[in-house]
Design an enzyme around this catalytic site. Structure first.
Site, short mmCIF file in Angstrom:
data_model
loop_
_atom_site.label_atom_id
_atom_site.label_comp_id
_atom_site.label_asym_id
_atom_site.label_seq_id
_atom_site.Cartn_x
_atom_site.Cartn_y
_atom_site.Cartn_z
N GLU A 30 -2.96 0.10 4.24
CA GLU A 30 -2.62 -0.69 5.44
C GLU A 30 -3.41 -2.00 5.50
O GLU A 30 -3.91 -2.40 6.55
CB GLU A 30 -2.81 0.15 6.71
CG GLU A 30 -2.02 1.45 6.60
CD GLU A 30 -1.27 1.81 7.85
OE1 GLU A 30 -1.08 0.94 8.70
OE2 GLU A 30 -0.85 2.98 7.94
N GLN A 54 -26.54 11.13 3.22
CA GLN A 54 -27.95 10.90 2.84
C GLN A 54 -28.88 11.82 3.64
O GLN A 54 -29.83 12.40 3.09
CB GLN A 54 -28.30 9.42 3.10
CG GLN A 54 -29.63 8.99 2.53
CD GLN A 54 -29.64 9.00 0.99
OE1 GLN A 54 -28.59 9.01 0.36
NE2 GLN A 54 -30.82 9.06 0.41
N TRP A 62 2.64 5.17 -4.21
CA TRP A 62 1.55 5.39 -3.24
C TRP A 62 2.11 5.56 -1.84
O TRP A 62 1.58 4.99 -0.88
CB TRP A 62 0.52 4.24 -3.30
CG TRP A 62 -0.32 4.31 -4.51
CD1 TRP A 62 -0.25 3.51 -5.59
CD2 TRP A 62 -1.36 5.27 -4.78
NE1 TRP A 62 -1.17 3.91 -6.53
CE2 TRP A 62 -1.87 4.99 -6.05
CE3 TRP A 62 -1.90 6.35 -4.06
CZ2 TRP A 62 -2.89 5.73 -6.63
CZ3 TRP A 62 -2.92 7.09 -4.64
CH2 TRP A 62 -3.40 6.77 -5.90
N ALA A 85 3.39 -4.38 -6.59
CA ALA A 85 3.39 -5.11 -5.31
C ALA A 85 2.71 -4.29 -4.23
O ALA A 85 3.30 -3.37 -3.67
CB ALA A 85 4.82 -5.44 -4.88
N GLY A 86 1.42 -4.60 -3.98
CA GLY A 86 0.68 -3.95 -2.90
C GLY A 86 0.37 -5.00 -1.83
O GLY A 86 1.18 -5.26 -0.95
N SER A 87 -0.79 -5.66 -1.97
CA SER A 87 -1.15 -6.72 -1.02
C SER A 87 -0.10 -7.84 -1.05
O SER A 87 0.23 -8.43 -0.02
CB SER A 87 -2.51 -7.32 -1.38
OG SER A 87 -3.48 -6.34 -1.55
N ARG A 113 -33.27 20.83 9.69
CA ARG A 113 -33.97 20.71 8.41
C ARG A 113 -35.41 20.22 8.61
O ARG A 113 -35.64 19.22 9.31
CB ARG A 113 -33.20 19.71 7.52
CG ARG A 113 -33.82 19.48 6.17
CD ARG A 113 -33.59 20.64 5.26
NE ARG A 113 -34.04 20.38 3.90
CZ ARG A 113 -34.07 21.30 2.97
NH1 ARG A 113 -33.67 22.54 3.23
NH2 ARG A 113 -34.49 21.01 1.76
N THR A 117 5.02 -0.34 -0.61
CA THR A 117 4.27 -0.61 -1.84
C THR A 117 5.06 -0.23 -3.10
O THR A 117 5.79 0.76 -3.11
CB THR A 117 2.94 0.19 -1.80
OG1 THR A 117 2.24 -0.17 -0.62
CG2 THR A 117 2.07 -0.09 -3.01
N GLU A 118 4.88 -1.04 -4.14
CA GLU A 118 5.52 -0.77 -5.44
C GLU A 118 4.46 -0.86 -6.54
O GLU A 118 3.36 -1.35 -6.30
CB GLU A 118 6.62 -1.80 -5.69
CG GLU A 118 7.69 -1.76 -4.61
CD GLU A 118 8.91 -2.62 -4.93
OE1 GLU A 118 8.93 -3.25 -6.01
OE2 GLU A 118 9.83 -2.63 -4.10
C1 LIG Z 1 -3.69 7.35 -0.26
C2 LIG Z 1 -2.81 6.15 -0.10
C3 LIG Z 1 -1.71 6.22 0.73
C4 LIG Z 1 -0.84 5.13 0.84
N1 LIG Z 1 0.27 5.22 1.65
C5 LIG Z 1 1.19 4.20 1.66
C6 LIG Z 1 2.42 4.32 2.37
O1 LIG Z 1 2.67 5.33 3.05
N2 LIG Z 1 3.33 3.32 2.28
C7 LIG Z 1 3.10 2.19 1.54
O2 LIG Z 1 3.98 1.33 1.50
N3 LIG Z 1 1.93 2.04 0.86
C8 LIG Z 1 0.98 3.00 0.89
N4 LIG Z 1 -0.21 2.86 0.21
C9 LIG Z 1 -0.42 1.68 -0.62
C10 LIG Z 1 -1.44 0.71 -0.02
O3 LIG Z 1 -0.94 0.12 1.13
C11 LIG Z 1 -1.79 -0.31 -1.11
O4 LIG Z 1 -2.56 0.39 -2.06
C12 LIG Z 1 -2.56 -1.52 -0.57
O5 LIG Z 1 -1.69 -2.36 0.16
C13 LIG Z 1 -3.21 -2.34 -1.68
O6 LIG Z 1 -2.31 -2.64 -2.70
P1 LIG Z 1 -2.67 -2.36 -4.22
O7 LIG Z 1 -3.20 -0.97 -4.32
O8 LIG Z 1 -1.48 -2.70 -5.03
O9 LIG Z 1 -3.86 -3.34 -4.55
P2 LIG Z 1 -3.71 -4.89 -4.98
O10 LIG Z 1 -2.89 -5.61 -3.99
O11 LIG Z 1 -3.32 -4.98 -6.40
O12 LIG Z 1 -5.22 -5.37 -4.83
C14 LIG Z 1 -6.23 -5.04 -5.79
C15 LIG Z 1 -7.55 -5.67 -5.33
O13 LIG Z 1 -7.41 -7.09 -5.27
C16 LIG Z 1 -7.73 -7.54 -3.97
N5 LIG Z 1 -6.87 -8.68 -3.60
C17 LIG Z 1 -5.52 -8.73 -3.68
N6 LIG Z 1 -5.07 -9.92 -3.25
C18 LIG Z 1 -6.17 -10.62 -2.86
C19 LIG Z 1 -6.38 -11.93 -2.30
N7 LIG Z 1 -5.36 -12.74 -2.01
N8 LIG Z 1 -7.65 -12.31 -2.07
C20 LIG Z 1 -8.70 -11.48 -2.32
N9 LIG Z 1 -8.57 -10.24 -2.83
C21 LIG Z 1 -7.32 -9.82 -3.09
C22 LIG Z 1 -7.48 -6.35 -3.05
O14 LIG Z 1 -8.17 -6.46 -1.82
C23 LIG Z 1 -7.97 -5.22 -3.92
O15 LIG Z 1 -9.35 -5.12 -3.84
C24 LIG Z 1 -1.12 3.94 0.11
C25 LIG Z 1 -2.27 3.87 -0.70
C26 LIG Z 1 -3.11 4.94 -0.80
C27 LIG Z 1 -4.31 4.84 -1.68
#
Ligand SMILES: Cc1cc2nc3c(=O)[nH]c(=O)nc-3n(C[C@H](O)[C@H](O)[C@H](O)COP(=O)(O)OP(=O)(O)OC[C@H]3O[C@@H](n4cnc5c(N)ncnc54)[C@H](O)[C@@H]3O)c2cc1C
Length: 396
Positions: free
Chosen positions: A363, A336, A156, A130-132, A268, A126-127
């Site tokens: 994940e 609850q 993250w 760049a997540g999903s 309770r 993740t960056e």
């Molecule tokens: C505590 C924690 C630990 C983590 N550990 C790791 C790790 O060890 N290594 C690592 O690489 N990453 C890690 N992550 C990152 C995690 O994998 C990402 O946060 C996750 O992939 C989502 O990416 P984002 O947060 O950028 O959300 P985004 O991708 O920006 O998404 C934001 C919202 O938009 C929605 N969305 C996005 N695209 C679509 C689509 N095509 N259709 C419908 N909805 C969509 C998503 O479901 C979400 O609700 C961690 C995150 C957390 C919170």
């Protein structure tokens, strides 16, 4: 499919449950409040052989099957999500990925100390932007003689500040989009690697999450994991292992929620009877109990398939998606049932709710898994065996 447990499975469950009951649960409120757990717990996980549960003994692990890995994840998360996340990332995302894709030399150099728990592994995909959408990553790997020079920021990242060995994904050929991503084994000691913690998390407060900053990090070419351009496939296969551990861990939250709900509802009293006598409370208990069984069965199927050496992308996505939702709903029902007491950290329930919330984010978010499942159902997606598969069990 055979979901029956061996004596070894029962013995491991007993050992981990005992460890969690004695050494984690009594300290968890304090660690969660302090935002840090006692690092001696990592020594204990190592002593118990839990840092390389399903890694072959030849590579320093305990050589147990993938069902055992699921049992360990469930029992650790019954204590707290922090410890399951630790094992998930170190073993599931990092070590199993090295086992699947690493060369013999990479396994000897990196997997052995990880499986023995002498070094800790993390996974940097993740960056900030760049997540999903993995292909939106910006981290670059430029070829220069015998090395690749890495630049970029990962955020993250679980265990960012604790880990010694990172699997990092970077663009070697950005014009090829996701086919231009490659995977690298990066060591903390390499010049140009720095990390910093992320503070203020809603849950897994005692766990380490942070950023990895890569500035002109010279990574030897022999540290490329898999082939050039295989990084996206490697990342997705790593997530198959990580998601299995998340799905199994979610069962631990549901189990803990049920135990707490049953105990409290019998104790309770309102309107002259225990609240367990009220039908609407029973409904919540029945819901938690049903979710527990369904979640466990979804995990058992994946564990069995992993033992056969099969690809589990569809089944594990389903288990991770559903179990993450169930864990949050179960913890919320248990809260609850506790009324006002559930809203205080004197009881563990509010921590279960906060912790369970992350399971639908990391994940693969809930939405990404929903889309995946729809694509399978619509026939828009079909998985073939990968060039390299995680070995089935027993290991040869
Ligand atoms: C505590 C924690 C630990 C983590 N550990 C790791 C790790 O060890 N290594 C690592 O690489 N990453 C890690 N992550 C990152 C995690 O994998 C990402 O946060 C996750 O992939 C989502 O990416 P984002 O947060 O950028 O959300 P985004 O991708 O920006 O998404 C934001 C919202 O938009 C929605 N969305 C996005 N695209 C679509 C689509 N095509 N259709 C419908 N909805 C969509 C998503 O479901 C979400 O609700 C961690 C995150 C957390 C919170």
């Amino acid at each position: 499919m055979d979901f029956s447990w061996s004596d070894d499975h029962r013995a491991v469950r007993h050992m981990v449950r005992d460890f969690v009951d004695r050494e984690i649960i009594p300290n968890m409120q304090a660690w969660d409040r302090a935002g840090q757990f006692d690092p001696k717990i990592i020594d204990r996980l190592r002593e118990l052989g839990l840092m390389g549960v399903s890694i072959p003994e030849a590579y320093g692990g305990s050589g147990m099957d993938y069902i055992t890995f699921g049992i360990v994840c469930e029992e650790l998360e019954r204590g707290d999500t922090t410890f399951r996340t630790l094992v998930s990332v170190h073993s599931g995302l990092n070590s199993m990925t090295l086992l699947q894709w690493g060369t013999e030399a990479q396994k000897q150099k990196y997997l052995l100390p990880l499986a023995r728990g002498e070094r800790i592994g993390a996974f940097g995909l993740t960056e900030p932007d760049a997540g999903s959408d993995v292909a939106a990553m910006r981290t670059s790997a430029r070829e220069d003689g015998k090395v690749y020079i890495l630049n970029g920021t990962k955020t993250w990242i679980s265990l960012a500040n604790t880990a010694d060995t990172f699997i990092i994904f970077a663009y070697t050929d950005p014009e090829k989009k996701h086919r231009g991503i490659s995977a690298f084994i990066v060591e903390r000691e390499m010049p140009g690697v720095t990390t910093r913690p992320i503070k203020g998390k809603m849950g897994i407060r005692s766990g380490d999450t942070g950023e990895i900053i890569l500035e002109d990090v010279r990574v030897p070419k022999e540290n490329m994991l898999g082939e050039r351009g295989e990084g996206f496939k490697i990342a997705m296969s790593a997530l198959d292992h990580g998601r299995y551990s998340v799905a199994a861990g979610a069962v631990g939250i549901i189990q803990a929620s049920l135990e707490a709900a049953v105990q409290y509802s019998k104790m309770r009293k309102t309107f002259g009877v225990s609240i367990a006598e009220h039908q609407l409370v029973k409904q919540m208990i029945a819901r938690i109990s049903a979710r527990l069984d369904i979640a466990r069965l979804l995990v058992a199927r994946v564990g069995w398939m992993k033992n056969q050496g099969l690809r589990t992308t569809r089944e594990v996505s389903l288990a991770k998606w559903i179990n993450a939702e169930y864990a949050f709903e179960a913890a919320n029902d248990a809260l609850q049932i506790h009324g006002a007491y559930g809203y205080s950290d004197e009881y563990p329930i509010e921590r279960y709710v906060r912790n369970a919330r992350v399971l639908s984010i990391y994940e693969g978010t809930r939405e990404i898994h929903t889309l995946l499942q729809a694509d399978y159902a619509l026939g828009m997606r079909e998985d073939k065996p990968l060039r390299k598969m995680l070995p089935g069990w027993p290991f040869v």
